[in-house]
Design a protein around this motif. Structure first.
Motif, PDB file in Angstrom:
ATOM      1  N   UNK A  31       0.832  -1.203   0.000  1.00  0.00           N
ATOM      2  CA  UNK A  31       0.000   0.000   0.000  1.00  0.00           C
ATOM      3  C   UNK A  31       0.866   1.252   0.000  1.00  0.00           C
ATOM      4  N   UNK A  32       1.916   1.263   0.784  1.00  0.00           N
ATOM      5  CA  UNK A  32       2.800   2.436   0.812  1.00  0.00           C
ATOM      6  C   UNK A  32       3.432   2.675  -0.562  1.00  0.00           C
ATOM      7  N   UNK A  33       3.830   1.599  -1.243  1.00  0.00           N
ATOM      8  CA  UNK A  33       4.454   1.765  -2.556  1.00  0.00           C
ATOM      9  C   UNK A  33       3.454   2.287  -3.580  1.00  0.00           C
ATOM     10  N   UNK A  34       2.180   1.973  -3.402  1.00  0.00           N
ATOM     11  CA  UNK A  34       1.132   2.473  -4.297  1.00  0.00           C
ATOM     12  C   UNK A  34       0.860   3.950  -4.019  1.00  0.00           C
ATOM     13  N   UNK A  35       0.710   4.306  -2.755  1.00  0.00           N
ATOM     14  CA  UNK A  35       0.370   5.678  -2.397  1.00  0.00           C
ATOM     15  C   UNK A  35       1.493   6.655  -2.705  1.00  0.00           C
ATOM     16  N   UNK A  36       2.726   6.164  -2.763  1.00  0.00           N
ATOM     17  CA  UNK A  36       3.876   7.038  -3.023  1.00  0.00           C
ATOM     18  C   UNK A  36       4.122   7.282  -4.510  1.00  0.00           C
ATOM     19  N   UNK A  37       3.301   6.714  -5.381  1.00  0.00           N
ATOM     20  CA  UNK A  37       3.505   6.899  -6.812  1.00  0.00           C
ATOM     21  C   UNK A  37       3.246   8.346  -7.225  1.00  0.00           C
ATOM     22  N   UNK A  38       3.985   8.774  -8.229  1.00  0.00           N
ATOM     23  CA  UNK A  38       3.758  10.079  -8.857  1.00  0.00           C
ATOM     24  C   UNK A  38       3.702   9.873 -10.363  1.00  0.00           C
ATOM     25  N   UNK A  39       2.564  10.161 -11.001  1.00  0.00           N
ATOM     26  CA  UNK A  39       1.356  10.742 -10.424  1.00  0.00           C
ATOM     27  C   UNK A  39       0.654   9.758  -9.498  1.00  0.00           C
ATOM     28  N   UNK A  40      -0.061  10.300  -8.540  1.00  0.00           N
ATOM     29  CA  UNK A  40      -0.746   9.469  -7.554  1.00  0.00           C
ATOM     30  C   UNK A  40      -2.034   8.906  -8.144  1.00  0.00           C
ATOM     31  N   UNK A  41      -2.415   7.705  -7.741  1.00  0.00           N
ATOM     32  CA  UNK A  41      -3.726   7.203  -8.153  1.00  0.00           C
ATOM     33  C   UNK A  41      -4.831   8.034  -7.528  1.00  0.00           C
ATOM     34  N   UNK A  42      -5.989   8.025  -8.172  1.00  0.00           N
ATOM     35  CA  UNK A  42      -7.134   8.761  -7.630  1.00  0.00           C
ATOM     36  C   UNK A  42      -7.760   8.022  -6.462  1.00  0.00           C
ATOM     37  N   UNK A  43      -7.728   6.698  -6.521  1.00  0.00           N
ATOM     38  CA  UNK A  43      -8.361   5.926  -5.449  1.00  0.00           C
ATOM     39  C   UNK A  43      -7.708   4.562  -5.316  1.00  0.00           C
ATOM     40  N   UNK A  44      -7.799   4.047  -4.101  1.00  0.00           N
ATOM     41  CA  UNK A  44      -7.386   2.686  -3.788  1.00  0.00           C
ATOM     42  C   UNK A  44      -8.632   1.935  -3.350  1.00  0.00           C
ATOM     43  N   UNK A  45      -9.010   0.925  -4.129  1.00  0.00           N
ATOM     44  CA  UNK A  45     -10.188   0.115  -3.809  1.00  0.00           C
ATOM     45  C   UNK A  45      -9.696  -1.257  -3.380  1.00  0.00           C
ATOM     46  N   UNK A  46      -9.995  -1.612  -2.140  1.00  0.00           N
ATOM     47  CA  UNK A  46      -9.530  -2.874  -1.567  1.00  0.00           C
ATOM     48  C   UNK A  46     -10.701  -3.843  -1.488  1.00  0.00           C
ATOM     49  N   UNK A  47     -10.515  -5.010  -2.069  1.00  0.00           N
ATOM     50  CA  UNK A  47     -11.489  -6.083  -1.908  1.00  0.00           C
ATOM     51  C   UNK A  47     -10.899  -7.121  -0.984  1.00  0.00           C
ATOM     52  N   UNK A  48     -11.353  -7.135   0.269  1.00  0.00           N
ATOM     53  CA  UNK A  48     -10.783  -8.077   1.239  1.00  0.00           C
ATOM     54  C   UNK A  48     -11.649  -9.325   1.315  1.00  0.00           C
ATOM     55  N   UNK A  49     -11.020 -10.462   1.033  1.00  0.00           N
ATOM     56  CA  UNK A  49     -11.737 -11.736   0.916  1.00  0.00           C
ATOM     57  C   UNK A  49     -11.736 -12.481   2.244  1.00  0.00           C
ATOM     58  N   UNK A  50     -12.456 -11.897   3.213  1.00  0.00           N
ATOM     59  CA  UNK A  50     -12.675 -12.542   4.514  1.00  0.00           C
ATOM     60  C   UNK A  50     -11.378 -12.822   5.262  1.00  0.00           C
ATOM     61  N   UNK A  51     -10.499 -11.828   5.325  1.00  0.00           N
ATOM     62  CA  UNK A  51      -9.255 -11.994   6.085  1.00  0.00           C
ATOM     63  C   UNK A  51      -9.543 -12.119   7.571  1.00  0.00           C
ATOM     64  N   UNK A  52      -8.697 -12.883   8.252  1.00  0.00           N
ATOM     65  CA  UNK A  52      -8.849 -13.062   9.701  1.00  0.00           C
ATOM     66  C   UNK A  52      -7.574 -12.677  10.450  1.00  0.00           C
TER      67      UNK A  52
END
Length: 342
Positions: A31-52
Motif C-alpha cells: 500500500x505504501x508503494x502504491x500511495x507514493x507513486x507520482x502521479x498518484x492514483x485517484x483511489x485505492x479500492x480494496x477487496x478483502x476476501x474474509x481476512x482473519x
C-alpha cells in the motif's frame, strides 16, 4: 452501465484494485508503494476476501500514515470487506467493478511497486488503441531481495512471443498460452466492464488479457516494473523452471487439464459469438476449441494417441494453438488419471 470516456486531453484517473486475503505480513508495504507513486492514483479500492489476520487494519494504518505525512493527498480509500471468501477471480471481478477511474491497475497484496511505475506506464494510454498494458517483473524473495530472475524468463517467453506482445499482436500468442500476469497489469475500465462477467473457467487476468488481445489493444512493456514477491504462500506464483519440474509436469495426469482447456476455449467461443465485429477472432477461437476437443478425446493408452498427434502436427495445430513440442510431449507421455483413479 458502461462508463463515459474521459474528455480528450484530460488526465486519466487511476484506480488501484487491490485484492487481499490474510495478507497482513506484506500488505502495508505494498500500500505504501502504491500511495507514493507520482502521479498518484485517484483511489485505492480494496477487496478483502474474509481476512482473519488483521489485513484491513494494516491497510487502514498505512493509509492513515500516508495522509499524516502528506496532508494534501487526495487519494480516496474504499474497502470492501467480505464475510465469506469469493476466491481470487471473483474478488478481482467485484473489486474492479467498484472502481471509478479511467484506468484500473491490478494489485496483489504481497508485491511492491517500484517508484515511477505509474509515470512510466500511464502515458501509453494516450494512444486510444491501447486497452491493457503489462510488464515484466523482478522475482524477489520474502524479504524483498532480488533473486536475479525475471518473470517472463520463468515463463519461458520466447523472443518471438515478446516481440508480438510488444507490437500488439497478442492474440496469436495468447491463443497458445497465457503470458500476462495480473499483478503487472493496467487496463482501461471500459475494457473490464465489457469483459464481465468473467467465465468460471478462466482466471481474471488471463481473461482480461484475452479480451484486450481480441481487440488488438494489448501491449507489453518488457521492463520489470514490479517486485513480484515469492514467499511460498502465493496463490499464483512463479519460479525458475528446472528440468526436474518439466518432467514432473509431463507426468501430471491429463484428464483435468484437458477438460479445463476445452472449457476455456468453449467460453471464449461463446463470448465471441456475441461480437460480430470480431469474426477473425471467433474463427481462431473455434479452431482452438476443435484442437483442444481433439486432444481431450485421445485414447487413454498413450501408444494409441500417436495417429491423432501426428495428424495435429502435420496440420500445424500444435504450433498454432498449443506450445508446439511441449504439448506434443504432453499428449504422448501424460497418463490419463492419477494412480489409483479410474
Amino acid at each position: 452501465m458502461p462508463s463515459a470516456p474521459p474528455s480528450p486531453g484530460a488526465p486519466l484517473a487511476v484506480s488501484v484494485a487491490l485484492c487481499t486475503h490474510n495478507g497482513a505480513a506484506y500488505a502495508g508495504e505494498q500500500v505504501r508503494s502504491i500511495l507514493d507513486q507520482e502521479p498518484a492514483p485517484a483511489e485505492l479500492v480494496v477487496g478483502d476476501d474474509a481476512s482473519t489476520d488483521g489485513t484491513v487494519a494494516v491497510i487502514r494504518a498505512a493509509v492513515a500514515r500516508h495522509r499524516a505525512e502528506h496532508p494534501d493527498s487526495t487519494i480516496a480509500l474504499r474497502i470492501i470487506e467480505r464475510d465469506a471468501p469469493l476466491g481470487v477471480t471473483r474478488n478481482f471481478e467485484q473489486t474492479i467493478a467498484a472502481c471509478s477511474g479511467d484506468v484500473v491497475a491490478l494489485s496483489d497484496q504481497d508485491d511492491v511497486w517500484p517508484a515511477g511505475r505509474l509515470a512510466r506506464l500511464l502515458p501509453l494510454f494516450a494512444d486510444p488503441a491501447v486497452l491493457l498494458v503489462h510488464t515484466d517483473a523482478r522475482l524477489v524473495d520474502a524479504d524483498g531481495r532480488d533473486s536475479g530472475a525475471r518473470l517472463l524468463s520463468t515463463l519461458e517467453a520466447s523472443p518471438r512471443e515478446i516481440e508480438l506482445l510488444e507490437q500488439g499482436s497478442a492474440l496469436e500468442v495468447l491463443v497458445r498460452r497465457n503470458l500476462v500476469t495480473g499483478a503487472t497489469v493496467l487496463l482501461r475500465r471500459d475494457l473490464a466492464e465489457r469483459s464481465m462477467p468473467f467465465p468460471a473457467s478462466w482466471v481474471h487476468d488471463e481473461w482480461l488479457a484475452m479480451m484486450a488481445a481480441v481487440e488488438g489493444g494489448l501491449r507489453l512493456v518488457p521492463e520489470p516494473w514490479l517486485d513480484y514477491r515469492q514467499h511460498g504462500a502465493n496463490v499464483i506464483g512463479a519460479s525458475e523452471v528446472t528440468w526436474a519440474r518439466r518432467w514432473e509436469r509431463l507426468r501430471e495426469p491429463r484428464d483435468e487439464r484437458a477438460a479445463r482447456l476445452v472449457a476455456r476455449a468453449a467460453a471464449l467461443v461463446e463470448r465471441l459469438e456475441k461480437r460480430p465485429d470480431r469474426a477473425d477472432a471467433l474463427r481462431l477461437a473455434r479452431a482452438k476449441l476443435a484442437h483442444e476437443q481433439t486432444r481431450a478425446s485421445m485414447p487413454r493408452a498413450q501408444p494409441l494417441r500417436l495417429p491423432s498427434i501426428l495428424a495435429g502436427v502435420i496440420a500445424g495445430r500444435y504450433s498454432r494453438y498449443s506450445r508446439g513440442a511441449i504439448d506434443i510431449a504432453r499428449d504422448l507421455i501424460q497418463p490419463a488419471t492419477r494412480k489409483g483413479g479410474r
